[in-house]
Design an enzyme around this catalytic site. Structure first.
Site: not given
Length: 178
Positions: A18-21, A169
């Protein structure tokens, strides 16, 4: 910000969750003092050369937002990194993590050699049976060309405290794998 030189004997792991941040942030938070040399965000798995964030978000490149980890295999194992991967995101949703939807948010493990492929398949089988009720949809693919994301994405949550972090996350509590 160019990547740091890779120390001799270091190994590379590449995952998409998912969102890499948030993925980068969680790996740094949990492994920086335990053998993680670096964590970089970028793109992998598609056909577009040197893609931009905007292009990847369009879904037209085939790339996933991913995190590339360089680590000391004498301090942390590839299996430990993958078990963490399966604890920190939801691997049961196709092309989605929380409210983030699109092929760029798919769950994937991109292996760099035959041993990593074997470990990825073994860990995935175990977590699918023991933790996720047979619903894991994570792709396991050979790592092809890696493209670093733009500089402003690197260390995003360190540089933007309180910035967006996907609600899927977080570390789940599961029993040890058998």
């Amino acid at each position: 910000m160019p990547p740091a030189p890779i120390p001799e004997g270091a190994e590379t792991a590449t995952v998409a969750a998912g969102c890499f941040w948030g993925v980068e942030h969680l790996y740094r938070k949990h492994f920086s003092s335990r053998g993680l040399y670096s964590a970089r965000v970028g793109y992998i798995g598609g056909d577009t050369t040197n893609p931009s964030y905007r292009a990847v978000c369009s879904g037209a490149t085939g790339h996933a937002e991913a995190t590339q980890l360089v680590y000391d295999p004498t301090k942390i194992t590839y299996a430990q990194l993958l078990e963490f991967f399966y604890r920190m995101h939801d691997p049961t949703t196709v092309n989605q993590q929380g409210p983030d939807r699109g092929t760029q948010y798919r769950s994937g493990i991109f292996y760099h050699n035959a041993q990593q492929e074997e470990i990825a398949r073994e860990i995935t089988k175990k977590v699918n049976e023991q933790w996720w009720g047979g619903k894991v949809v994570t792709e396991i693919l050979p790592a092809k060309e890696w493209w670093d994301a733009e500089d402003y994405h690197q260390l995003y949550l360190d540089n933007n405290p309180g910035g967006y972090e996907c609600p899927s996350h977080f570390l789940r509590t599961f029993p040890e794998l058998k």
